[in-house]
Scaffold this active site. Sequence first.
Site, PDB file in Angstrom:
ATOM      1  N   ASN A   1      -5.785   0.067   5.019  1.00  0.00           N
ATOM      2  CA  ASN A   1      -5.272  -0.013   3.648  1.00  0.00           C
ATOM      3  C   ASN A   1      -3.837   0.519   3.662  1.00  0.00           C
ATOM      4  OD1 ASN A   1      -4.664   0.202   0.960  1.00  0.00           O
ATOM      5  ND2 ASN A   1      -6.227   1.741   0.479  1.00  0.00           N
TER       6      ASN A   1
ATOM      7  N   LYS B   1      -1.800   0.621   1.269  1.00  0.00           N
ATOM      8  CA  LYS B   1      -1.386   1.179  -0.028  1.00  0.00           C
ATOM      9  C   LYS B   1       0.001   0.626  -0.382  1.00  0.00           C
ATOM     10  CE  LYS B   1      -4.552   4.944   0.756  1.00  0.00           C
ATOM     11  NZ  LYS B   1      -4.935   6.335   0.502  1.00  0.00           N
TER      12      LYS B   1
ATOM     13  N   HIS C   1     -10.741   1.309  -5.391  1.00  0.00           N
ATOM     14  CA  HIS C   1     -10.229   2.454  -4.628  1.00  0.00           C
ATOM     15  C   HIS C   1     -10.044   3.634  -5.578  1.00  0.00           C
ATOM     16  CE1 HIS C   1      -7.601   4.991  -2.232  1.00  0.00           C
ATOM     17  NE2 HIS C   1      -8.054   4.330  -1.183  1.00  0.00           N
TER      18      HIS C   1
ATOM     19  N   GLU D   1      -7.744   5.601  -5.949  1.00  0.00           N
ATOM     20  CA  GLU D   1      -6.412   5.654  -6.580  1.00  0.00           C
ATOM     21  C   GLU D   1      -6.328   4.698  -7.766  1.00  0.00           C
ATOM     22  OE1 GLU D   1      -4.303   5.064  -2.901  1.00  0.00           O
ATOM     23  OE2 GLU D   1      -4.992   7.033  -2.238  1.00  0.00           O
TER      24      GLU D   1
ATOM     25  N   GLU E   1     -15.441   6.901   0.436  1.00  0.00           N
ATOM     26  CA  GLU E   1     -14.197   7.646   0.616  1.00  0.00           C
ATOM     27  C   GLU E   1     -14.217   8.865  -0.291  1.00  0.00           C
ATOM     28  OE1 GLU E   1     -10.861   4.925   2.215  1.00  0.00           O
ATOM     29  OE2 GLU E   1     -10.807   4.808   0.045  1.00  0.00           O
TER      30      GLU E   1
ATOM     31  N   GLY F   1      -5.982  11.326   2.458  1.00  0.00           N
ATOM     32  CA  GLY F   1      -4.587  11.745   2.607  1.00  0.00           C
ATOM     33  C   GLY F   1      -4.397  13.246   2.716  1.00  0.00           C
TER      34      GLY F   1
ATOM     35  N   SER G   1      -8.859  10.395   5.930  1.00  0.00           N
ATOM     36  CA  SER G   1      -8.273  11.113   7.063  1.00  0.00           C
ATOM     37  C   SER G   1      -8.898  10.750   8.412  1.00  0.00           C
ATOM     38  CB  SER G   1      -8.328  12.624   6.820  1.00  0.00           C
ATOM     39  OG  SER G   1      -7.573  12.966   5.666  1.00  0.00           O
TER      40      SER G   1
HETATM   41  P1  13P Z   1      -6.187   8.311   4.544  1.00  0.00           P
HETATM   42  O1  13P Z   1      -6.720   7.680   5.813  1.00  0.00           O
HETATM   43  O2  13P Z   1      -4.691   8.387   4.513  1.00  0.00           O
HETATM   44  O3  13P Z   1      -6.870   9.597   4.234  1.00  0.00           O
HETATM   45  O4  13P Z   1      -6.552   7.302   3.345  1.00  0.00           O
HETATM   46  C1  13P Z   1      -7.843   6.830   3.233  1.00  0.00           C
HETATM   47  C2  13P Z   1      -7.851   5.757   2.211  1.00  0.00           C
HETATM   48  O5  13P Z   1      -7.652   6.009   1.034  1.00  0.00           O
HETATM   49  C3  13P Z   1      -8.077   4.387   2.664  1.00  0.00           C
HETATM   50  O6  13P Z   1      -8.346   3.536   1.597  1.00  0.00           O
END
Ligand code: 13P
Length: 261
Positions: free
Chosen positions: A17, A19, A101, A103, A176, A182, A222
């Site tokens: 992803n 983002k 997601h 976010e 997740e 992150g 992560s």
């Molecule tokens: P990270 O791997 O940066 O923690 O992000 C995970 C994520 O949100 C994938 O959709």
Amino acid sequence: MSETTEQKPRKKLVAGNWKMNGSFDSNEALILGFLAEVDDQVDVSVFCPFPYLTQVAKLLEDQGVAYGAQDVSAKASGAYTGEVSVSMLNEFGVTQVLVGHSERRQYHAESSVAVAEKAVVAMAGGITPIVCVGETLAERQAGLVEAVIASQLDPVIERCSKFVGNGAWNLVIAYEPVWAIGTGVTASPEQAQEVHAMIRARLNAMLGSEVAQSTRILYGGSVKPGNASEIFAKVDIDGGLIGGAALSSDEFSGIIRAARG
Ligand code: 13P
């Protein structure tokens, strides 16, 4: 449909992803940097920002890597400024899409019902929705993990259940935990496995064992080359949804290698 009840092992999926990251130059370098690691033992996909779909489609032509968008509208067309429909994604050869997601849930107030509606239209349009679920740290500390996951997942399962049995069921679930995204803090393999097993049990209870056993459940939060192997080794973890490490071809390659085992 086959008569046999024997279940095929689930093939691991490593999904990147991106983002809101990328540029024409960095996208090309990233893709060309990990393609050598791709073979038919592990499924690999990338989720780029909408404007880069044409570029990514071209770079990945005949490379055995799927690509998709990070969101989709539940609407077919019309006065929905800023939205992108399933039929538009179809025109770009998209086969998978991220839905729900954290976010999107957090910054765009997407409810679990809205997420479920997106998953349904994606599935109806032949695009595999990767539906993301996960609890916040406060919810985990309050002992609400199972309740939160169920409240996010059940509307999806209920609405998509009509595709079971007609060959169109193609859901992927990504667990997740919000506190692991992150942050550099990953769920332990045991913590992740516990939630994955709960998700599979829920699929089993609502849709039966064939669906439960064939549906891939990814872990995200992560994941790095150094921790991917032990996470992917868990019985109900079928790959990863990768954020930060998907922006480095070396790290993404390392995670694909870990999924190959
Ligand atoms: P990270 O791997 O940066 O923690 O992000 C995970 C994520 O949100 C994938 O959709």
